[in-house]
Design a protein around this motif. Structure first.
Motif, PDB file in Angstrom:
ATOM      1  N   ALA A 149      -6.725   5.817  12.418  1.00 37.98           N
ATOM      2  CA  ALA A 149      -8.270   5.441  12.913  1.00 37.98           C
ATOM      3  C   ALA A 149      -8.365   4.518  14.130  1.00 37.98           C
ATOM      4  O   ALA A 149      -7.508   3.736  13.802  1.00 37.98           O
ATOM      5  N   ASP A 150      -9.515   4.372  14.414  1.00 37.42           N
ATOM      6  CA  ASP A 150      -9.810   3.398  15.530  1.00 37.42           C
ATOM      7  C   ASP A 150     -10.195   2.302  14.974  1.00 37.42           C
ATOM      8  O   ASP A 150     -10.776   1.387  15.642  1.00 37.42           O
ATOM      9  N   ARG A 151     -10.338   1.891  13.541  1.00 39.22           N
ATOM     10  CA  ARG A 151     -11.044   0.883  13.237  1.00 39.22           C
ATOM     11  C   ARG A 151     -10.334   0.861  11.533  1.00 39.22           C
ATOM     12  O   ARG A 151      -9.804   1.914  11.412  1.00 39.22           O
ATOM     13  N   PRO A 152     -10.461  -0.390  10.879  1.00 36.95           N
ATOM     14  CA  PRO A 152     -10.003  -0.283   9.404  1.00 36.95           C
ATOM     15  C   PRO A 152     -10.643   0.856   8.881  1.00 36.95           C
ATOM     16  O   PRO A 152     -11.805   1.256   8.767  1.00 36.95           O
ATOM     17  N   CYS A 153      -9.545   1.013   7.678  1.00 39.40           N
ATOM     18  CA  CYS A 153     -10.049   2.426   7.161  1.00 39.40           C
ATOM     19  C   CYS A 153      -9.766   1.961   5.407  1.00 39.40           C
ATOM     20  O   CYS A 153      -8.720   1.119   5.096  1.00 39.40           O
ATOM     21  N   VAL A 154     -10.537   2.684   4.594  1.00 37.76           N
ATOM     22  CA  VAL A 154     -10.364   2.717   3.081  1.00 37.76           C
ATOM     23  C   VAL A 154     -10.025   4.103   2.817  1.00 37.76           C
ATOM     24  O   VAL A 154     -10.629   5.143   3.077  1.00 37.76           O
ATOM     25  N   LEU A 155      -8.878   4.138   2.241  1.00 42.50           N
ATOM     26  CA  LEU A 155      -8.236   5.595   1.752  1.00 42.50           C
ATOM     27  C   LEU A 155      -8.219   5.448   0.334  1.00 42.50           C
ATOM     28  O   LEU A 155      -7.461   5.001  -0.361  1.00 42.50           O
ATOM     29  N   GLU A 156      -9.198   6.243  -0.174  1.00 42.21           N
ATOM     30  CA  GLU A 156      -9.538   6.396  -1.663  1.00 42.21           C
ATOM     31  C   GLU A 156      -8.668   7.664  -2.145  1.00 42.21           C
ATOM     32  O   GLU A 156      -9.107   8.683  -1.631  1.00 42.21           O
ATOM     33  N   ALA A 157      -7.670   7.306  -2.896  1.00 50.43           N
ATOM     34  CA  ALA A 157      -6.861   8.378  -3.677  1.00 50.43           C
ATOM     35  C   ALA A 157      -7.364   8.416  -5.186  1.00 50.43           C
ATOM     36  O   ALA A 157      -7.232   7.596  -5.631  1.00 50.43           O
ATOM     37  N   VAL A 158      -7.786   9.746  -5.457  1.00 49.46           N
ATOM     38  CA  VAL A 158      -8.097   9.872  -6.801  1.00 49.46           C
ATOM     39  C   VAL A 158      -7.152  10.475  -7.544  1.00 49.46           C
ATOM     40  O   VAL A 158      -6.559  11.494  -7.473  1.00 49.46           O
ATOM     41  N   VAL A 159      -6.571   9.520  -8.446  1.00 49.86           N
ATOM     42  CA  VAL A 159      -5.431   9.687  -9.168  1.00 49.86           C
ATOM     43  C   VAL A 159      -5.417   9.773 -10.689  1.00 49.86           C
ATOM     44  O   VAL A 159      -6.458   9.449 -11.151  1.00 49.86           O
ATOM     45  N   ASP A 160      -4.552  10.352 -11.179  1.00 48.02           N
ATOM     46  CA  ASP A 160      -4.140  10.613 -12.691  1.00 48.02           C
ATOM     47  C   ASP A 160      -4.034   9.400 -13.316  1.00 48.02           C
ATOM     48  O   ASP A 160      -2.898   8.772 -13.322  1.00 48.02           O
ATOM     49  N   PRO A 161      -4.770   8.700 -14.255  1.00 51.21           N
ATOM     50  CA  PRO A 161      -4.279   7.524 -15.017  1.00 51.21           C
ATOM     51  C   PRO A 161      -3.149   7.821 -16.165  1.00 51.21           C
ATOM     52  O   PRO A 161      -2.657   7.049 -16.716  1.00 51.21           O
ATOM     53  N   GLU A 162      -2.949   9.129 -16.396  1.00 50.59           N
ATOM     54  CA  GLU A 162      -2.180   9.569 -17.516  1.00 50.59           C
ATOM     55  C   GLU A 162      -0.410   9.628 -17.299  1.00 50.59           C
ATOM     56  O   GLU A 162       0.052   9.714 -17.705  1.00 50.59           O
ATOM     57  N   VAL A 163      -0.312   9.273 -15.794  1.00 50.35           N
ATOM     58  CA  VAL A 163       1.086   9.240 -15.303  1.00 50.35           C
ATOM     59  C   VAL A 163       1.854   8.144 -15.784  1.00 50.35           C
ATOM     60  O   VAL A 163       1.258   6.851 -15.594  1.00 50.35           O
ATOM     61  N   PRO A 164       2.923   8.359 -16.639  1.00 55.01           N
ATOM     62  CA  PRO A 164       3.402   7.333 -17.303  1.00 55.01           C
ATOM     63  C   PRO A 164       4.231   6.203 -16.261  1.00 55.01           C
ATOM     64  O   PRO A 164       4.645   6.581 -15.247  1.00 55.01           O
ATOM     65  N   LEU A 165       4.144   4.892 -16.726  1.00 57.51           N
ATOM     66  CA  LEU A 165       4.800   3.982 -15.897  1.00 57.51           C
ATOM     67  C   LEU A 165       6.204   3.995 -16.048  1.00 57.51           C
ATOM     68  O   LEU A 165       6.822   3.633 -14.767  1.00 57.51           O
ATOM     69  N   ARG A 166       6.796   4.402 -17.276  1.00 56.60           N
ATOM     70  CA  ARG A 166       8.278   4.724 -17.613  1.00 56.60           C
ATOM     71  C   ARG A 166       9.147   3.531 -16.921  1.00 56.60           C
ATOM     72  O   ARG A 166       9.869   3.813 -16.002  1.00 56.60           O
ATOM     73  N   PRO A 167       9.022   2.485 -17.712  1.00 59.87           N
ATOM     74  CA  PRO A 167      10.108   1.422 -17.366  1.00 59.87           C
ATOM     75  C   PRO A 167      11.537   1.633 -17.640  1.00 59.87           C
ATOM     76  O   PRO A 167      11.893   2.450 -18.632  1.00 59.87           O
ATOM     77  N   PRO A 168      12.339   1.387 -16.804  1.00 57.98           N
ATOM     78  CA  PRO A 168      13.800   1.703 -17.021  1.00 57.98           C
ATOM     79  C   PRO A 168      14.506   1.192 -18.299  1.00 57.98           C
ATOM     80  O   PRO A 168      14.098  -0.034 -18.734  1.00 57.98           O
ATOM     81  N   GLU A 169      15.140   1.851 -19.050  1.00 57.04           N
ATOM     82  CA  GLU A 169      15.900   1.200 -19.928  1.00 57.04           C
ATOM     83  C   GLU A 169      16.919   0.168 -19.355  1.00 57.04           C
ATOM     84  O   GLU A 169      17.447   0.471 -18.447  1.00 57.04           O
ATOM     85  N   PRO A 170      16.972  -0.940 -20.124  1.00 58.57           N
ATOM     86  CA  PRO A 170      18.165  -1.838 -19.398  1.00 58.57           C
ATOM     87  C   PRO A 170      19.262  -1.309 -19.845  1.00 58.57           C
ATOM     88  O   PRO A 170      20.137  -1.620 -20.936  1.00 58.57           O
ATOM     89  N   ALA A 171      19.766  -0.472 -18.754  1.00 58.66           N
ATOM     90  CA  ALA A 171      20.882   0.451 -19.102  1.00 58.66           C
ATOM     91  C   ALA A 171      22.331  -0.224 -19.293  1.00 58.66           C
ATOM     92  O   ALA A 171      22.547  -1.206 -18.285  1.00 58.66           O
TER      93      ALA A 171
END
Length: 586
Positions: free
Chosen positions: A530-552
């Motif tokens: 774009a030739d100017r600043p841009c807002v990219l709005e992505a409509v995303v799924d709130p149910e995607v799990p964060l899945r912290p890694p296990e302290p392996a």
């Protein structure tokens, strides 16, 4: 010719300290200083924010992105209160910022409008230096002390200037006059190196280690080559803290990624299998992901001796500059890498990279937020800056955005305050208007203050040689603020939907909205072109799990004395696709 005022002296001192700009919100009690800045012809310039909090975040962002001293302005009362968030960010992430606060109390003490005890208000966040200006002859030395203290302690300081004092006409001040102090601006920071005996002890410890892990924090900036050289000499694997993520080239085959709850499986596995640990310039709070106490022998390098041993037991402390200390270690450490350990680390990194691709490609409704960052990763400009906000976006940034050398990224790492990304991005853009800047944030942070600061973007972008400032808004409409697999069924817990891209277009900026996974890549291409600043709005799924890694593998110490326990650990290794042979970990 009009008389010079104390406000003019302040401007002169900012210029002497090479301050390019001050961020603030105008008000009556700071008006003489703002007027003096307006008359300064942009040297330094005054950048008005939409809110004092974002002004303080801009000042901290300036310090983070440039390495210089940030400056913010406010008035007494609620205006001063609003500075605290950004100043605490500077304090906890060890960045130098000077707050100049105007005060206008003309009534009886304790009953004036907007009166707050500023000394007590700033007494904790600016505990290294809070002073009041009382007379014209004090102001120059007072500012010099504030700047020098901020630089030396890597923390925020505060100077309170009464409005009446700011407007006071000043003659040529004589150094010999009573109460008049003179000082020289500058930051004569000392060269700090550990003692030879401590360097020898650290080199001996690292040399005998069989499975060396190096954890790199923001304090290792400028020591990239030395970290890589030492890692190669020892056959070590490397992980970073969140703040240390931009320090090293993340494409290195032995770079396991970010350590911690927002981090990678490979980094957790590196810590679980290590018998020797080197901490470089990090104060990482996610200690659950460190090796168990007693599992490793540890060396820590930090410029601030107060931080050594505060997160993890340390055998050899090294107080010193990261780059010089590492160079001194390199002269003492022999080239005897453990090739098997390095191969194990690189195998873990390869498996994690495949896993991250699979996670980004998983179906979601409508768009997987991990995919949005994954698609950006190979489109990142080779230079510029990235500002990251607080929330689930940190997880996707830490795992799915691979930073190349030359791209600086910053976040509110220790305080964890939402609403920092867009002010940070503006500070980065003002510092380098010829480079692209990205801000990564969620819809909560955008509603908190991002919508307002887009007005600043719309006002100023025409001055930028490179107009690209891309604001990614991950719109998951989750009122809980984190998303990450929480099922939101109650409509009252849904954040009100806002047309973020439409708001940008209304302001004369570019706006892109994407709600289909197959169009994410094209949306990034459009935003970055774009030739100017841009807002990219992505409509995303709130149910995607964060899945912290296990302290392996963090419970390996002493486990192999028990055959059944050894069998269980082997099964756990297979479950996590870690291919280290059990006998190699004893």
């Amino acid at each position: 010719m009009a008389d010079r005022t104390v406000a003019d002296l302040v401007v002169d001192r900012l210029r002497a300290w090479r301050v390019p700009r001050a961020f603030g919100y105008p008000g009556e009690a700071i008006a003489p200083l703002v007027e003096a800045l307006d008359a300064a012809g942009g040297d330094p310039e005054f950048v008005p924010a939409r809110h004092e909090e974002t002004a303080s975040f801009m000042a901290t962002g300036h310090a983070k992105f440039t390495g210089g001293i940030g400056v913010c302005l406010a008035t007494q009362g609620p205006s001063a209160v609003h500075l605290l968030n950004g100043l605490y960010d500077a304090k906890l992430d060890s960045k130098p910022v000077v707050a100049i606060v105007g005060e206008d109390v003309t009534g009886p003490l304790g009953g004036a409008h907007e009166e707050i005890g500023l000394g007590r208000l700033f007494g904790d966040v600016c505990n290294q230096f809070v002073r009041y200006g009382r007379a014209p002859g004090q102001v120059v030395a007072l500012l010099d002390q504030a700047f020098r203290t901020a630089a030396a302690t890597r923390s925020p300081t505060c100077v309170v200037l009464p409005r009446e004092l700011q407007g006071t006409a000043v003659p040529d001040l004589q150094p010999q006059a009573a109460g008049v102090l003179t000082a020289t601006p500058g930051e004569p920071l000392a060269r700090v190196l550990p003692h030879d005996a401590d360097l020898d002890a650290a080199a001996s410890l690292l040399t005998v280690g069989q499975r060396v892990a190096i954890l790199v924090g923001q304090g290792a900036r400028g020591a990239e080559d030395e970290v890589v050289a030492l890692a190669d000499r020892l056959g070590a694997g490397v992980a970073t803290s969140l703040l240390g993520k931009p320090v090293l080239d993340e494409r290195l085959p032995f770079h396991t990624g970010v350590l911690g709850e927002a981090g990678t499986t490979a980094a957790a596995q590196l810590m679980g299998g290590a018998d020797t640990l080197l901490l470089v310039g990090t104060n990482d709070p996610w200690t659950d992901y460190f090796p168990m106490a007693g599992q490793t022998r540890t060396v820590q390098i930090d410029i601030d001796g107060r931080r050594i041993g505060t997160r993890y037991p340390v055998d050899v402390p090294l107080v010193g500059d990261a780059a010089e200390t590492l160079r001194a270690l390199l002269t003492r450490v022999h080239d005897q890498p453990n090739r098997q350990w390095r191969a194990t680390v690189e195998g873990s990194v390869d498996r994690w990279r495949q896993e991250s691709i699979a996670r980004a490609g998983a179906p979601a409704q409508p768009v997987n937020p991990q995919l949005v960052l994954h698609e950006l990763s190979h489109r990142l400009p080779r230079r510029g800056a990235i500002a990251v906000d607080v929330g689930s976006v940190i997880y996707w940034y830490a795992r799915h955005l691979e930073l190349p050398p030359g791209v600086n990224a910053q976040l509110c790492g220790t305080l964890g305050s939402m609403g920092c990304a867009l002010p940070y991005a503006l500070a980065a853009k003002f510092a380098h208007p010829d480079q692209p800047v990205l801000a990564l944030l969620g819809d909560g942070a955008m509603q908190l203050n991002g919508l307002a600061e887009l007005i600043t973007v719309a006002q100023r972008w025409h001055e930028w040689a490179d107009p690209r400032l891309v604001v990614l808004v991950l719109n998951n409409r989750d009122q809980s603020g984190m998303g990450g697999g929480r099922q939101v069924t109650d409509p009252t817990h849904r954040r009100p939907d806002v047309p973020y891209a439409g708001w940008a277009r209304l302001l004369g900026l570019h706006g892109v909205r994407v709600d289909r996974p197959d169009l994410v890549g094209a949306a990034w291409d459009e935003a970055l072109a774009a030739d100017r600043p841009c807002v990219l709005e992505a409509v995303v799924d709130p149910e995607v799990p964060l899945r912290p890694p296990e302290p392996a593998l963090a419970d390996l110490r002493g486990v192999f004395a028990d055959g059944d326990a050894a069998r269980r650990v082997r099964e756990r290794m297979l479950a996590t696709r870690m291919t280290v042979e059990a006998e190699d970990l004893v």
